[in-house]
Scaffold this active site. Structure first.
Site, PDB file in Angstrom:
ATOM      1  N   THR A 156      12.978  -7.279   2.630  1.00  0.00           N
ATOM      2  CA  THR A 156      13.096  -8.707   2.342  1.00  0.00           C
ATOM      3  C   THR A 156      14.541  -9.086   2.016  1.00  0.00           C
ATOM      4  O   THR A 156      15.293  -8.255   1.478  1.00  0.00           O
ATOM      5  CB  THR A 156      12.198  -9.063   1.140  1.00  0.00           C
ATOM      6  OG1 THR A 156      12.547 -10.347   0.641  1.00  0.00           O
ATOM      7  CG2 THR A 156      12.357  -8.062   0.000  1.00  0.00           C
ATOM      8  N   ASP A 157      14.882 -10.331   2.290  1.00  0.00           N
ATOM      9  CA  ASP A 157      16.225 -10.820   1.913  1.00  0.00           C
ATOM     10  C   ASP A 157      16.384 -10.891   0.393  1.00  0.00           C
ATOM     11  O   ASP A 157      17.496 -10.996  -0.114  1.00  0.00           O
ATOM     12  CB  ASP A 157      16.507 -12.190   2.548  1.00  0.00           C
ATOM     13  CG  ASP A 157      15.518 -13.280   2.140  1.00  0.00           C
ATOM     14  OD1 ASP A 157      14.533 -12.986   1.433  1.00  0.00           O
ATOM     15  OD2 ASP A 157      15.745 -14.448   2.539  1.00  0.00           O
ATOM     16  N   GLU A 158      15.253 -10.807  -0.341  1.00  0.00           N
ATOM     17  CA  GLU A 158      15.332 -10.951  -1.799  1.00  0.00           C
ATOM     18  C   GLU A 158      16.102  -9.799  -2.447  1.00  0.00           C
ATOM     19  O   GLU A 158      16.551  -9.921  -3.585  1.00  0.00           O
ATOM     20  CB  GLU A 158      13.931 -11.094  -2.405  1.00  0.00           C
ATOM     21  CG  GLU A 158      13.210 -12.304  -1.822  1.00  0.00           C
ATOM     22  CD  GLU A 158      11.949 -12.732  -2.555  1.00  0.00           C
ATOM     23  OE1 GLU A 158      11.815 -12.477  -3.752  1.00  0.00           O
ATOM     24  OE2 GLU A 158      11.094 -13.354  -1.893  1.00  0.00           O
ATOM     25  N   TYR A 161       9.910  -7.401  -8.316  1.00  0.00           N
ATOM     26  CA  TYR A 161       9.527  -7.263  -6.906  1.00  0.00           C
ATOM     27  C   TYR A 161      10.730  -6.864  -6.063  1.00  0.00           C
ATOM     28  O   TYR A 161      10.696  -5.842  -5.359  1.00  0.00           O
ATOM     29  CB  TYR A 161       8.930  -8.585  -6.375  1.00  0.00           C
ATOM     30  CG  TYR A 161       8.903  -8.667  -4.855  1.00  0.00           C
ATOM     31  CD1 TYR A 161       8.122  -7.791  -4.105  1.00  0.00           C
ATOM     32  CD2 TYR A 161       9.692  -9.604  -4.167  1.00  0.00           C
ATOM     33  CE1 TYR A 161       8.112  -7.850  -2.715  1.00  0.00           C
ATOM     34  CE2 TYR A 161       9.681  -9.671  -2.777  1.00  0.00           C
ATOM     35  CZ  TYR A 161       8.897  -8.785  -2.053  1.00  0.00           C
ATOM     36  OH  TYR A 161       8.890  -8.839  -0.676  1.00  0.00           O
ATOM     37  N   LYS A 219      11.625  -3.356  -3.998  1.00  0.00           N
ATOM     38  CA  LYS A 219      11.875  -3.310  -2.546  1.00  0.00           C
ATOM     39  C   LYS A 219      13.246  -2.673  -2.281  1.00  0.00           C
ATOM     40  O   LYS A 219      13.402  -1.889  -1.340  1.00  0.00           O
ATOM     41  CB  LYS A 219      11.822  -4.723  -1.937  1.00  0.00           C
ATOM     42  CG  LYS A 219      10.438  -5.338  -1.886  1.00  0.00           C
ATOM     43  CD  LYS A 219       9.459  -4.587  -0.981  1.00  0.00           C
ATOM     44  CE  LYS A 219       9.780  -4.716   0.499  1.00  0.00           C
ATOM     45  NZ  LYS A 219       8.702  -4.088   1.317  1.00  0.00           N
TER      46      LYS A 219
HETATM   47  P1  NAD Z   1       0.749  -9.130   1.498  1.00  0.00           P
HETATM   48  O1  NAD Z   1       0.744  -9.030   0.009  1.00  0.00           O
HETATM   49  O2  NAD Z   1       0.053 -10.261   2.154  1.00  0.00           O
HETATM   50  O3  NAD Z   1       0.122  -7.787   2.124  1.00  0.00           O
HETATM   51  C1  NAD Z   1       0.408  -6.507   1.612  1.00  0.00           C
HETATM   52  C2  NAD Z   1      -0.658  -5.549   2.141  1.00  0.00           C
HETATM   53  O4  NAD Z   1      -0.344  -4.238   1.651  1.00  0.00           O
HETATM   54  C3  NAD Z   1      -2.077  -5.869   1.670  1.00  0.00           C
HETATM   55  O5  NAD Z   1      -2.968  -5.804   2.739  1.00  0.00           O
HETATM   56  C4  NAD Z   1      -2.375  -4.789   0.632  1.00  0.00           C
HETATM   57  O6  NAD Z   1      -3.763  -4.451   0.565  1.00  0.00           O
HETATM   58  C5  NAD Z   1      -1.544  -3.635   1.162  1.00  0.00           C
HETATM   59  N1  NAD Z   1      -1.165  -2.681   0.102  1.00  0.00           N
HETATM   60  C6  NAD Z   1      -0.664  -2.954  -1.131  1.00  0.00           C
HETATM   61  N2  NAD Z   1      -0.476  -1.820  -1.815  1.00  0.00           N
HETATM   62  C7  NAD Z   1      -0.848  -0.797  -0.993  1.00  0.00           C
HETATM   63  C8  NAD Z   1      -0.856   0.622  -1.135  1.00  0.00           C
HETATM   64  N3  NAD Z   1      -0.459   1.224  -2.266  1.00  0.00           N
HETATM   65  N4  NAD Z   1      -1.287   1.354  -0.082  1.00  0.00           N
HETATM   66  C9  NAD Z   1      -1.714   0.758   1.071  1.00  0.00           C
HETATM   67  N5  NAD Z   1      -1.734  -0.574   1.239  1.00  0.00           N
HETATM   68  C10 NAD Z   1      -1.299  -1.336   0.216  1.00  0.00           C
HETATM   69  O7  NAD Z   1       2.278  -9.071   1.900  1.00  0.00           O
HETATM   70  P2  NAD Z   1       3.034  -9.724   3.156  1.00  0.00           P
HETATM   71  O8  NAD Z   1       3.493 -11.063   2.779  1.00  0.00           O
HETATM   72  O9  NAD Z   1       2.233  -9.523   4.370  1.00  0.00           O
HETATM   73  O10 NAD Z   1       4.315  -8.787   3.219  1.00  0.00           O
HETATM   74  C11 NAD Z   1       4.321  -7.610   4.021  1.00  0.00           C
HETATM   75  C12 NAD Z   1       5.668  -6.928   3.876  1.00  0.00           C
HETATM   76  O11 NAD Z   1       6.708  -7.815   4.281  1.00  0.00           O
HETATM   77  C13 NAD Z   1       5.997  -6.514   2.443  1.00  0.00           C
HETATM   78  O12 NAD Z   1       6.617  -5.259   2.486  1.00  0.00           O
HETATM   79  C14 NAD Z   1       6.964  -7.588   1.959  1.00  0.00           C
HETATM   80  O13 NAD Z   1       7.845  -7.079   1.001  1.00  0.00           O
HETATM   81  C15 NAD Z   1       7.678  -7.951   3.253  1.00  0.00           C
HETATM   82  N6  NAD Z   1       8.193  -9.327   3.342  1.00  0.00           N
HETATM   83  C16 NAD Z   1       7.379 -10.395   3.103  1.00  0.00           C
HETATM   84  C17 NAD Z   1       7.893 -11.693   3.243  1.00  0.00           C
HETATM   85  C18 NAD Z   1       7.009 -12.906   3.042  1.00  0.00           C
HETATM   86  O14 NAD Z   1       7.522 -14.034   3.084  1.00  0.00           O
HETATM   87  N7  NAD Z   1       5.717 -12.776   2.866  1.00  0.00           N
HETATM   88  C19 NAD Z   1       9.223 -11.886   3.600  1.00  0.00           C
HETATM   89  C20 NAD Z   1      10.024 -10.764   3.834  1.00  0.00           C
HETATM   90  C21 NAD Z   1       9.499  -9.487   3.710  1.00  0.00           C
HETATM   91  P1  TYD Z   2       6.833 -17.814  -3.079  1.00  0.00           P
HETATM   92  O1  TYD Z   2       5.948 -18.296  -1.984  1.00  0.00           O
HETATM   93  O2  TYD Z   2       6.209 -17.170  -4.270  1.00  0.00           O
HETATM   94  O3  TYD Z   2       7.918 -16.865  -2.394  1.00  0.00           O
HETATM   95  P2  TYD Z   2       9.273 -16.189  -3.038  1.00  0.00           P
HETATM   96  O4  TYD Z   2       9.290 -16.418  -4.494  1.00  0.00           O
HETATM   97  O5  TYD Z   2       9.087 -14.755  -2.688  1.00  0.00           O
HETATM   98  O6  TYD Z   2      10.403 -16.851  -2.326  1.00  0.00           O
HETATM   99  O7  TYD Z   2       7.682 -19.051  -3.607  1.00  0.00           O
HETATM  100  C1  TYD Z   2       8.525 -19.805  -2.747  1.00  0.00           C
HETATM  101  C2  TYD Z   2       9.269 -20.810  -3.591  1.00  0.00           C
HETATM  102  O8  TYD Z   2       8.329 -21.745  -4.139  1.00  0.00           O
HETATM  103  C3  TYD Z   2       9.976 -20.194  -4.803  1.00  0.00           C
HETATM  104  O9  TYD Z   2      11.202 -20.905  -5.017  1.00  0.00           O
HETATM  105  C4  TYD Z   2       9.020 -20.455  -5.954  1.00  0.00           C
HETATM  106  C5  TYD Z   2       8.370 -21.758  -5.567  1.00  0.00           C
HETATM  107  N1  TYD Z   2       6.983 -21.947  -6.037  1.00  0.00           N
HETATM  108  C6  TYD Z   2       6.627 -23.106  -6.727  1.00  0.00           C
HETATM  109  O10 TYD Z   2       7.459 -23.998  -6.979  1.00  0.00           O
HETATM  110  N2  TYD Z   2       5.325 -23.252  -7.122  1.00  0.00           N
HETATM  111  C7  TYD Z   2       4.374 -22.293  -6.895  1.00  0.00           C
HETATM  112  O11 TYD Z   2       3.207 -22.474  -7.311  1.00  0.00           O
HETATM  113  C8  TYD Z   2       4.746 -21.105  -6.165  1.00  0.00           C
HETATM  114  C9  TYD Z   2       3.738 -20.032  -5.869  1.00  0.00           C
HETATM  115  C10 TYD Z   2       6.066 -20.992  -5.748  1.00  0.00           C
END
Ligand code: NAD
Ligand code: TYD
Length: 340
Positions: A124-126, A149, A153
């Site tokens: 992630t970019d975070e 988090y 990562k």
């Molecule tokens: P999500 O929380 O929707 O899904 C995570 C999945 O991992 C779930 O199905 C969960 O059951 C599984 N999981 C958790 N712990 C586990 C373990 N110990 N063993 C096996 N499975 C396990 O997350 P997402 O949003 O789909 O993100 C997927 C990946 O992409 C993550 O690594 C996250 O850091 C990265 N990512 C997400 C975003 C975003 O905007 N959602 C952006 C950049 C990177």
């Molecule tokens: P989120 O979807 O949790 O992603 P991330 O924190 O990983 O970027 O949140 C996106 C943005 O929205 C973040 O600036 C936090 C804000 N946010 C709210 O203002 N209200 C909410 O209820 C949630 C879940 C997020």
């Protein structure tokens, strides 16, 4: 080609499994997911009968199981499995370290032992921390994570890098901006706001609502990872983003407008501790070196996403009621002799 995809019942992982089976119908996919609260097998209903897809309920921290699975002829590992929600990491950091750091190391060990040809760490970019008003994250930006988090990562990423440098494991790390699209768990901003607005409930806005995220439609993330698997230069990091920076308030107002709901639902609440102000990705490396281009801009992507949540109300209401967690027992319990 045999792929082991972890976290494939979550938001991005399930989109990726569906995408890969469409793009490469000849590939065999082993989908490993622990089915935490974020894992939902209903995301994979469309491929339940596909013989190229095998689901295995397992924890990536289970070294014997990962060794067994990767040892069965896996060529490529793509690690999506993670605890992914910043707010939960503030309440419960330990499970983030366990899955995101230890789980990654367990997978790396098995990948090394069985000589996989590629290990892709979906990050992630975070991990880069927060930006001021100007500038963008490049692959050279120092890692300065601010939440448990993002720190976990970053820990996983550093282990992936170390396994390349020390053991020559063929790895890539991808760092993507915020994703949105179908099957996103309704605790994240966009699905949370859509579902609450449809129920005429208050919409919680953290702080002043002017934090900026750089939004990418999930299918564009999937196409970038597909490209990295096949074309990525071993050891390299690739940032993925579509130049779609928006404030949270802009996102919320866009959703309200498209749903025909009033702005009076917006409710300012206490800010998230350590809340990063701005994320913005420079995607020049993956664009210039691998030729990646996103297909969606924010306007088309958000329209499609809202339409999906309107068409799939049952999917998210079953999450809100907790019913989705019974699906595994119904589908697999008897077959596996489990009673849960
Ligand atoms: P999500 O929380 O929707 O899904 C995570 C999945 O991992 C779930 O199905 C969960 O059951 C599984 N999981 C958790 N712990 C586990 C373990 N110990 N063993 C096996 N499975 C396990 O997350 P997402 O949003 O789909 O993100 C997927 C990946 O992409 C993550 O690594 C996250 O850091 C990265 N990512 C997400 C975003 C975003 O905007 N959602 C952006 C950049 C990177
Ligand atoms: P989120 O979807 O949790 O992603 P991330 O924190 O990983 O970027 O949140 C996106 C943005 O929205 C973040 O600036 C936090 C804000 N946010 C709210 O203002 N209200 C909410 O209820 C949630 C879940 C997020």
């Amino acid at each position: 080609m045999k792929l082991l995809i972890t976290g494939g019942a979550g938001f991005i992982g399930s989109n990726f499994v569906l995408y890969m089976l469409q793009q490469h119908p000849e590939y065999e996919i082993v989908n490993v997911d622990a089915l935490t609260y974020a894992g939902n097998l209903e995301n994979l209903k469309a491929i339940e009968q596909n013989p190229k897809h095998t689901f295995v309920k397992a924890d990536i921290c289970d070294a014997a199981k990962m060794d067994e699975l990767i040892g069965q002829g896996v060529d490529i590992v793509v690690n999506f499995a993670a605890e992914s929600h910043v707010d939960r990491s503030i309440l419960e950091p330990d499970v983030f370290v366990k899955t995101n750091v230890l789980g990654t190391q367990v997978l790396l060990d098995a990948a090394k032992k069985h000589n996989v040809t590629k290990f892709v760490q979906v990050s992630t970019d975070e991990v880069y921390g927060t930006l001021g008003e100007t500038g963008l994250f490049t692959e050279e930006t120092p890692l300065t994570p601010n939440s448990p988090y993002s720190a976990s990562k970053a820990g996983g990423d550093l282990l992936v890098r170390a396994y390349h440098e020390t053991f020559g494991l063929p790895v890539n790390i991808t760092r993507c901006s915020n994703n949105y699209g179908p099957y996103q768990f309704p605790e994240k901003l966009i699905p949370l706001i859509i579902s609450k607005a449809l129920n005429d409930q208050p919409l919680p806005v953290y702080g002043d609502g002017l934090n900026i995220r750089d939004w990418l439609y999930v299918e564009d993330h999937c196409s970038a990872i597909d490209l990295v698997i096949h074309e990525g230069v071993n050891g390299e990091v690739y940032n993925i983003g579509g130049n779609n920076e928006r404030t949270n308030l802009h996102i919320i107002r866009t959703i309200l407008e498209q749903l025909g709901k009033p702005e009076s639902l917006i409710t300012y609440v206490q800010d998230r501790p350590g809340h990063d102000r701005r994320y913005g990705i420079d995607p020049a490396k993956i664009t210039n070196e691998l030729g990646w281009k996103p297909k969606h801009n924010f306007e088309t992507g958000i329209r499609e996403t809202i339409a999906w949540y309107l068409d799939n109300k049952e999917w998210w209401t079953r999450i809100q009621s907790g019913e989705y967690e019974q699906y595994y027992a119904q589908q697999y319990g008897e077959r596996l002799g489990e009673s849960q």
